[in-house]
Motif scaffolding. Structure first.
Motif, PDB file in Angstrom:
ATOM      1  N   ARG A 132       0.878  -1.179   0.000  1.00 22.33           N
ATOM      2  CA  ARG A 132       0.000   0.000   0.000  1.00 22.33           C
ATOM      3  C   ARG A 132       0.904   1.214   0.000  1.00 22.33           C
ATOM      4  N   TRP A 133       0.736   2.083  -0.998  1.00 20.40           N
ATOM      5  CA  TRP A 133       1.572   3.251  -1.168  1.00 20.40           C
ATOM      6  C   TRP A 133       0.888   4.503  -0.634  1.00 20.40           C
ATOM      7  N   ALA A 134       1.662   5.396  -0.050  1.00 18.82           N
ATOM      8  CA  ALA A 134       1.217   6.757   0.214  1.00 18.82           C
ATOM      9  C   ALA A 134       1.348   7.509  -1.098  1.00 18.82           C
ATOM     10  N   ILE A 135       0.343   8.285  -1.426  1.00 18.81           N
ATOM     11  CA  ILE A 135       0.390   9.137  -2.617  1.00 18.81           C
ATOM     12  C   ILE A 135       0.666  10.547  -2.150  1.00 18.81           C
ATOM     13  N   GLU A 136       1.706  11.163  -2.691  1.00 16.53           N
ATOM     14  CA  GLU A 136       1.958  12.565  -2.384  1.00 16.53           C
ATOM     15  C   GLU A 136       2.374  13.297  -3.650  1.00 16.53           C
ATOM     16  N   LEU A 137       2.084  14.588  -3.663  1.00 22.32           N
ATOM     17  CA  LEU A 137       2.488  15.406  -4.801  1.00 22.32           C
ATOM     18  C   LEU A 137       4.003  15.506  -4.807  1.00 22.32           C
ATOM     19  N   SER A 138       4.621  15.409  -5.971  1.00 26.87           N
ATOM     20  CA  SER A 138       6.086  15.435  -6.066  1.00 26.87           C
ATOM     21  C   SER A 138       6.681  16.714  -5.509  1.00 26.87           C
ATOM     22  N   ASP A 139       5.976  17.834  -5.654  1.00 24.39           N
ATOM     23  CA  ASP A 139       6.513  19.123  -5.203  1.00 24.39           C
ATOM     24  C   ASP A 139       5.967  19.556  -3.840  1.00 24.39           C
ATOM     25  N   GLN A 140       5.240  18.668  -3.161  1.00 23.69           N
ATOM     26  CA  GLN A 140       4.625  19.041  -1.894  1.00 23.69           C
ATOM     27  C   GLN A 140       4.485  17.793  -1.017  1.00 23.69           C
ATOM     28  N   PRO A 141       5.405  17.588  -0.072  1.00 24.52           N
ATOM     29  CA  PRO A 141       5.314  16.400   0.786  1.00 24.52           C
ATOM     30  C   PRO A 141       4.011  16.374   1.583  1.00 24.52           C
ATOM     31  N   GLY A 142       3.554  15.170   1.862  1.00 24.93           N
ATOM     32  CA  GLY A 142       2.344  14.970   2.645  1.00 24.93           C
ATOM     33  C   GLY A 142       1.376  14.070   1.920  1.00 24.93           C
TER      34      GLY A 142
END
Length: 186
Positions: free
Chosen positions: A68-78
């Motif tokens: 199960r992966w966390a999805i985060e924006l490449s330019d914005q951690p979280g």
């Protein structure tokens, strides 16, 4: 266990879910209206979110096996959502796919992009032949994503799910490796 694979897309980083993601998990999974199709009751507190993080981590161990992966924006951690492949059946080379994203990030194509990455990983790296998805019949956004990814509806599972105090029918969808390779040939 296996080393957790980090995946990159043009706009996203898919990485391992860690305990520090629990607050973002709670924000998503604690919203009863948003999670009405997820297949489980909403999480009510941070401890529940930490337990869900631990559950996702446990998928990497036998006999469950999955990721199960966390999805985060490449330019914005979280963490803005999660997606995963679970209940891998090594003999049959099949698994089930699941996913959710925060309401603030819906409708931007992030989930389709993330699922494309994990589907490609599953077929190429794990040599899966079949990826399944079960979806509530009223979950129109999820049905649209599956259609866009090439999943085929195979039938209806009557009262296969139970959450929010009642049984729910689920629609069965699947995508085959040969179909994926043909449609996504590089």
């Amino acid at each position: 266990m296996f080393d957790f694979p980090t995946l990159q897309t043009s706009r996203l980083t898919l990485r391992e879910i860690v305990e520090s993601d629990a607050q973002n998990i709670l924000q998503i999974h604690g919203d009863a209206e948003h999670m009405r199709w997820f297949g489980s009751d909403p999480i009510s507190d941070l401890d529940g979110a930490k337990k869900l993080v631990a559950t996702f981590a446990s998928w990497r161990k036998e006999p469950v096996l999955g990721a199960r992966w966390a999805i985060e924006l490449s330019d914005q951690p979280g963490l803005i959502g999660t997606c995963g492949l679970f209940r891998w059946n090594r003999n049959w080379k099949s698994c089930i796919m699941g996913y959710e994203i925060s309401p603030a990030h819906q409708g931007r194509g992030y989930m389709k992009e993330a699922l494309n990455a994990i589907i490609t990983w599953g077929f190429r790296e794990v040599q899966l032949n079949r990826i399944e998805a079960q979806v509530h019949p009223d979950n129109a956004p999820s049905l649209a994503i599956l259609a866009a990814l090439g999943f085929v509806k195979e039938g209806r599972q009557r009262e296969a799910g139970y959450w929010a105090g009642r049984h729910h029918d689920l629609l069965q969808y699947a995508l085959l490796n040969g179909q994926w390779r043909t449609e996504n040939a590089v």
